[in-house]
Structures are given as structure tokens and as C-alpha cells.
Design an enzyme around this catalytic site. Sequence first.
Site, short mmCIF file in Angstrom:
data_model
loop_
_atom_site.label_atom_id
_atom_site.label_comp_id
_atom_site.label_asym_id
_atom_site.label_seq_id
_atom_site.Cartn_x
_atom_site.Cartn_y
_atom_site.Cartn_z
N SER A 99 0.56 2.29 7.37
CA SER A 99 1.11 3.79 8.36
C SER A 99 -0.52 5.20 8.07
CB SER A 99 1.55 4.87 7.00
OG SER A 99 1.17 4.38 5.74
N ASN A 115 0.91 -1.25 0.19
CA ASN A 115 0.03 -0.32 0.53
C ASN A 115 0.51 1.48 0.04
OD1 ASN A 115 -1.98 1.77 0.56
ND2 ASN A 115 -2.97 0.71 1.87
N ASP A 116 1.50 1.68 0.49
CA ASP A 116 2.25 2.46 1.18
C ASP A 116 3.88 2.85 0.26
OD1 ASP A 116 0.45 3.36 3.28
OD2 ASP A 116 1.81 2.70 4.89
N ILE A 117 4.04 2.25 0.34
CA ILE A 117 5.26 1.78 -1.21
C ILE A 117 4.49 2.00 -2.81
CG2 ILE A 117 6.35 0.73 0.63
CD1 ILE A 117 5.77 -1.99 -2.02
N VAL A 118 3.72 2.01 -2.54
CA VAL A 118 3.11 2.50 -4.61
C VAL A 118 2.02 3.18 -4.01
CG1 VAL A 118 3.22 -0.11 -4.68
CG2 VAL A 118 1.17 0.49 -4.13
#
Lengths: 477, 524
Positions: A446, A405-408
Site C-alpha cells: 500500500s 508489512n501493512d498487516i503489522v
Amino acid sequence: MEFGFTTAAYVVAAVLFILSLGGLSGQESAKRAVWYGIVGMGLAVFATLIGPGSGLWLLSVVLIAAGGTIGYYVAQKVQMTEMPQLVAAMHSLVGLAAVFVGYNAHFELGNVMAMDQAAREGLEGFAALLAHKSSVEVNILKVELALGVWIGAVTFTGSVIAYGKLAGKVSSAATKLPGGHALNAGAAIISLLCLIWYFSSGGFLPLLILTLMALFIGYHLIMGIGGADMPVVVSMLNSYSGWAAAAIGFSLGNDLLIVVGALVGSSGAILSYIMCKAMNRSFISVILGGFGGTAGPAMEVEGEQVAIDAEGVAQALDEADSIIIIPGYGMAVAQAQQSVSELTKRLRAQGKEVRFAIHPVAGRLPGHMNVLLAEAKVPYDIVMEMDEINDDFPETDVAIVIGSNDIVNPAAQEDPNSPIAGMPVLECWKAKQVFVSKRGQGTGYSGIENPLFFKENTRMFYGDAKQSLDTLLTLIK
Amino acid sequence: MKIGTPKEVFDGENRVAMTPDSAKQLQKLGYECAIESGAGVKAGFADADYEAAGVEIVKTAAALWKEADVIAKVRQPNETELKRLNKNKTLISFFNPGGNEEGLELAKSKGANVIAMEMVPRISRAQKMDALSSMANIAGYRAVIEAGNNFGRFFTGQITAAGKVPPAKVLVVGAGVAGLAAIGTSTSLGAITLAFDVRPEVAEQVESMGAEFVYLDFEEDTADGSSTGGYASVQSDEFREAQLAKFRELAPDVDIVITTALIPNREAPELWTKDMVDAMKPGSVIVDLAAEKGGNCKLTVPDEKIVTDNGVTIIGYTDFPSRMAAQASTLYATNIRHMMTDLTPEKDGQIVHDMEDDVIRGATVTHQGEITFPPPPPKVQAIAAQPKKEAPKELTPEEKRAAETAAFKAQTKQQVTLLAVGAALLLGVGLVAPASFMQHFIVFVLAVFVGFQVIWGVSHSLHTPLMAVTNAISSIIILGALMQIGSGSFLVILLAALSVFMAGINIFGGFLVTRRMLAMFQKS
């Protein structure tokens, strides 16, 4: 037994440990490197048992064997996805051991100081070492000892909390007690005062208060760090456990402890630093706990999430020539790596180009995804790092996001008010089509909304990653 | 001023340099227009059409040349025509300045200004007056039509009740304007079209027109077409061999070959040799658009259509644009009109021959009694050079060495600073601490240093194993516990025993897990 032999064995062990760490530069040499580490450890323990630690050696051997059995059992049983927790739990053991050894040194010191000159001459082992110290050396010893206990205690509670967060037993959100950083600072000041008190009095009470303060700092520090930063936390705790060992090594006058502790400490520190750089996060702000407040409200996300079923995904994959898979923690949770591997195998058999894009902080440990994919026998030469593959997304037909999620999250680049603004992300939305395999509409670790899910070329493939992929596999021959 | 267009005197030339439409536009620029009687007839423009457009009809050529201040025509002027010039006249025409020295001398001696249409530079601004391109476009189209006219089969493949018809295979050599026009025409007629050019960068254009680009298995730094103003340049012998070998391979397969390879101011290169012609199927057609410059095929006879012994038709016409006179005249007249627009910045019917202007300077071959050919290179690059992909590699060895030295110096500086600070700190500690402490401290510092050095090299994917291994190694704390377990009180023994136990778990667990992880890494 001669101490000369012990020293020689220590030198050999130290060299082996260095080789062991250095050997991890490549997949093949790493396998050999572990053996160096094992032999080094065996040699060190053996040399100690027959040398300076020969007292009650039988008890030692029995205890090592018992501990070893438990360690062996746990390591055999643990799932690859539970690796982060296990590593964190083990750190706590090292931390606690450091505290105990520090205490022991204190008690010994007390005993020895109480003796008269004649009695001192008759001492053996560690006590003898203490007996020959001058008063300046004893003072330095006290500082080292207190430092070792303090770091060990921080490592202990920190690791326990990290374990809890990783295992899902403690909320992963960053929580702080009222007072926040002031509490940490207060505890640190009290620790310092205790150190001075202990330095002048030599009593046990200041040492105990010091330990309690350190335990609190460890707890509060890690509680204040959000789940997304866990990889950094784990490697940082790793570093702490090394420094604790080094400090204890000073107080015991053992060079091997110093060498190995310093090796572990510096390696953990560098690893944390590398990861912070990958996340574009300030190293200091991560270790001091906290995501750092953001100014202004986060950008409103517009549009809606469009769902798609397995048939749709299968058809798109059938038409695609180049595919990039972006695994994340969700894949680990769902144990979907075997299905991913099978999917990869089938797509590759059809002559399609399938690659994996791994973000430096994907998962909860550095390199977490690499380990999981390796377990599922995905060849490591199609597993790419972010920098290697980020430019290839525009030429990619399909990007599949599995549980990340956060890394994309494009907000990192588009929204300056986002808490993750400036963090390098995988630019999967530049691919012609993006499928996101996700359990529900919730946010990531996050807790930030992800505009990727609302993009026009994104389709949401809802469901448990493993079940979704297994359904998909029935449709792809 | 008056613009006049005479009838073309060259045998078989059907085009005319002014059409009723272009005349109207020229009048808007403030010019009067005149045309020789019957000049446009072959292109389908009657005198009446011109009259209707307000053009004065002049009976004879001599009268026209005398009357007009600007003469616009198509073909290179002959001696008679040139002798009619004087220093007040401007001639706009194809002139072939590279191969027409007498013409240049004559024009110079007459003091006339001559603008040669083929000398218009190939820059974006001048495209509207680039007569070579507009004529080449027609030639390319017509070449396919001529080929089809002489080819006994369909271009498209068809499956009919009366049998299956295979599609025609067309090879276009040279993907300039004419080549691309031929490719477009050929693909739209339904033929399988292959195309070749020595400039690999045109592959994209070729593919965009729907043809397949023929690649050579040849490694050479072929000159970027942009350095020669968008035209092809001479190739090395090795390249030529590779090219011919490829053509030889293709010859038996193709039905129609259209060669358009021309190198500016040189004889056309021989690309389609006799043995390739022999290898072709009977009924095949070769159209050689380079016939005027000697032909890409040596069997070509200029201006003629021949049939070889094995039944291959070779068309060597040089007048393709003239064969489509109406279309060609319209385009050429428009090119002329645009040239006049540039020459008449005030739109007041007065020519301003601005020799500072790249386009006008480039096209002018004689000016005020001087020969101004060849022109200096244009100030504006014809085509933007392709971005240098490997710019860093372009560094000369000296520059590279300089950069390396600079980087090395910076690195040295940084290291020396760090070392100096570190050494100072170490010395500071050494001043106050006792010797026994320093002994251990030095070991500590060295170990930290080694740790830093070693860890940078660890590969990213192995970070988790690294952590597991360092975790296992950090249980070296067991040594401390082992040393304490044998001495002192019960409390010490208890704590030490607990420590040994916990460290034991860690040693075995840590190493085992690392091994499990590493065992999984495998190559495909």
C-alpha cells in the site's frame, strides 16, 4: 434423448454443487467436497451433450478434451505462490465465454426472428426454445442477454488486469485515468443507453458498444484498486463471473446455469464482504475502486531501523520460549515456506511454543498463507487466525515477521490520518522482541511507511526471506 | 489529655506500648505523656530516655492509671487493671474481645471506652495501625531465627574443603503476614523454601518472596480470601484430606516446618499430625506459631520447646514479638501513635471518638457503657474482590433464558423484515413478468439464498480453495456454449466452440488446483 433425463441430471448436479461448497467448512470434508464438484460438473456436461447440446457433440468433446489438457498442464505446473494469478486468469476465461455465449444468443435470436412460422416449427435445440417465445419474453431475453454480456465483459478485462497486477506485469499502485470515477460513471450511463437502444432496435451495434463500455469499466475499475485490496478484487471477480453465468442462464432458459451462477455469485459476494470487514474497509468503496482519500498528512515516523544478523536472531530464538511467526506476501515471493516449516520443526523439537499468526488479508488471496504453509507441511493446528492470537503477543518472547508489512503496521491503530487507519492489524510490536525479515527499506504494497520497523524492540533482518532463513537454519540445531 | 503507659504485668512480657520516639509524636498531637517507672527497661528504653523525650515518670501503676485519660498498653488487661477504669478513660490495648467476655462486661460496667488493637479492620487506610500485622511480621522473622537456633545445620548449601553441606528445606504453612515474613527470612538465609496456603491467590505473593508454592491436586471453588477480609476460612473435609496427603508426602524431606495457620476466632486447625512428625528426620525443627490457639501440631506445648522421641524439636513459644521487645515495642508504639492520630483529628490533645469512622468503630469494643463488639462489617471492602473472570457464566438460568429469548426475538424480527421485503419485491416482479420468466427467477432466488446459507460456514483457512472451486464451478457456462454449438451459422459455431474450449481449460484447471491445495492440509 429425452429432456426429462437431462433435467433430472441437472437437479443431481445442482445438489452436488451445493454440497461441494458446503463441504469446505472443514479441512477433511473439503477433500470429499471437491469430488462432489467434479462429479457434478461431469454429470452436467454429459447430460447436456446427450440432450439439448447434442449437435456437433464430437466437436464439443474434442474441444473439451483439448481445453482440459491445457488446464491440466497449467494446474500441474503452477507454483503454489502463483495461485492468485492463476485464479484471476481463469476468471477472465469465464468472463469471455459468457460474452461469446451472449453474442451467440443474440445471433440466434436474429436468425429465428427472421424466419417465418413454418420454418420455426422445424427448429431444434436452442433455436426451438427461442421460436416459442412471446414478444414480452423476447424483450426480457434481450435484457438478460445484454446483462450477461455486460457482466461477462467487465469480468474479462477486470480479471486480466487483476492477473497483471498479481503477476507483477502491471504496476500494483492504484492508478486512474484523468476523470477518475466520472469516466466509470460515464461508461455506465452509455451502457445503460445502449441497453435501451438494443432493447428497442435489437441490432448488434448497441450490443457491441455496450460490450466495449463494459470492457473499459472492467479495466479502469481494477486499475484503480491498490495491491493490498487484491484479495477482495479476486473474490469479487469470482462473484461477477457467477452473476454473468446466471444472466446467461436466464437468456438460455437453463435452470442449472441459473442455480450454479447464483451460488457462485452469492458466495463470491459474501467472501468479499467478509474480507472487507476484516480490513475495516467499506465494501462499496472497494468495489467502486479506490482506497478513499485521507485527510491530513501521515504521522512522521521517528527513530531509525536497526539491523541484526542471523547470529543475533539465532541467539534470541535460542533463549525464547514462545515464538509467533507472521508470514506475509514476502514469504510467498521468496518461496520461503519450506524454510519456515523447517525452522518451525526445529524450534518445536526444542520444546518451544511456535505458532503462526495469519491476518485475514495476508498475501494476495484470502487464505493464501494457509495454503502456502499447508504446502510446506506446517500443521494447521498451530496456524492461528488474527482474533485467536492477537491477545497473546504481550506474553510472547519473539515475533518474527516474514515478508509482511501493512498487516503489522501500528499506524493503523496510532495514526488516524494513515490510509489504513482502523484496519485491524496483528499487534506484534507488543511482543518482547520483533524480528522483521525484509528485502530492503522499501514500503509495503500500500506504499505506507511502517512505524513498526522503527520501534525499539524491532530488529531488521535484511535480505531475501529464503536466504535469510536458510542462514538462520545453519545456526539452529 | 494525658496518655499513660503502665508496665506490662503479664509474666514474661517485655514489650512496652510507648517509646521515647512515639511519645514525641504524641506530644505533637497535643497530648501529655506519662509512663510507669521501669516500663521500658526490658525493651531497652530507660526512664532517662523517656524523661529526655519529655515524658513524665510515674512511680506506681495505680498512680498512672489514675492520672492518665488514655491508657495505652500491650497485653490484654487483667481484672485489677480494668477495675481502675472509669467512664472518662479510654483504654487502647490488645483485648481478645472474642474470648474475653468478663473483661468486656467489666469495662462496660465501668463505662470506659476500650479500643482493641486486634480489631482494627484490614483496610488500606488502617494498615499503619494494624498491630496484628506488625507483630506477625516479627513473629515470622523470629520463628525462622528460633528454628535456626535449634537446627544443627546451615540454611545455605555450601561446598567447602571440609565437605558438602546440603541446603536446608523449609516449609511454611500459611502465607499470611507471619508466613510471608518467615518465607522472606528463610529465603534470604539461603534455604530452599516451600510454602502452602489454602488461598490459591497468594501463590503469586509467595513466589514473589522467592519461595515455591505447593499446589494441591484439588478442584474446588476455594473461597476467595477477599470475602473474609483477607483471612483464611474453614475448608471442606475433602480439601483438608488433600492438604494433609500433600504434607505427608513432604514431611520426610523438609528440615524445618513453620506453621502459621490461624482462622480468626477459632481454634487453630491441626495441619501437622503426629505421623508427619514421626516421618521427619531427627534434628528437624517445627515452629508452631499457632501454639497460643492450640497449635497446628497437636504435639506442641504452648510456651515450651520440646524434643520428640525421634529427635524432632517442636517450638511452641507464644511470645515471639516479646522476644524481640525493642523492635516490637517500636512498631507497636507507632501503631498506637497512628491510632491516636486518627482519634485526634484536630491535633488539640482531645479525643474525638467518632463511631461513624470504619476503623475506629471496628476497633472499639466498649463505648459509653455499651458493648460494641462485634462491629458491623466495614463499609469499605477489605480487599478488592478479584475480578470475575467468567462473568457471563454467572448468569442465572432465568436470565440466560431471557437473554436467549430476546436475541431470538431480535433475530426473528430481522428475518421477518428481510423476508417481507424480499417477498414484496418478488411479488412485484411477478406482477409484470411472464410466467416462464418467473419460473426461472424463483430458481435463481432460491439458489442465491442457498449460496448465502452455505458460504457463511466455510472456514477461514479454506477461502482460497473455496475460490478455486467456485471458479471451476463457474465454468458451468460451458452448458450454454454446448447448447449453441450445434445450431445456426458458422459465426455462432465458432464463438461457441471457443467458449467450450475456454471453459474446458477452466474446469480441469480449477478442480485440479483445488485438489492440490486441499491435499496439503494436514494435522500435526
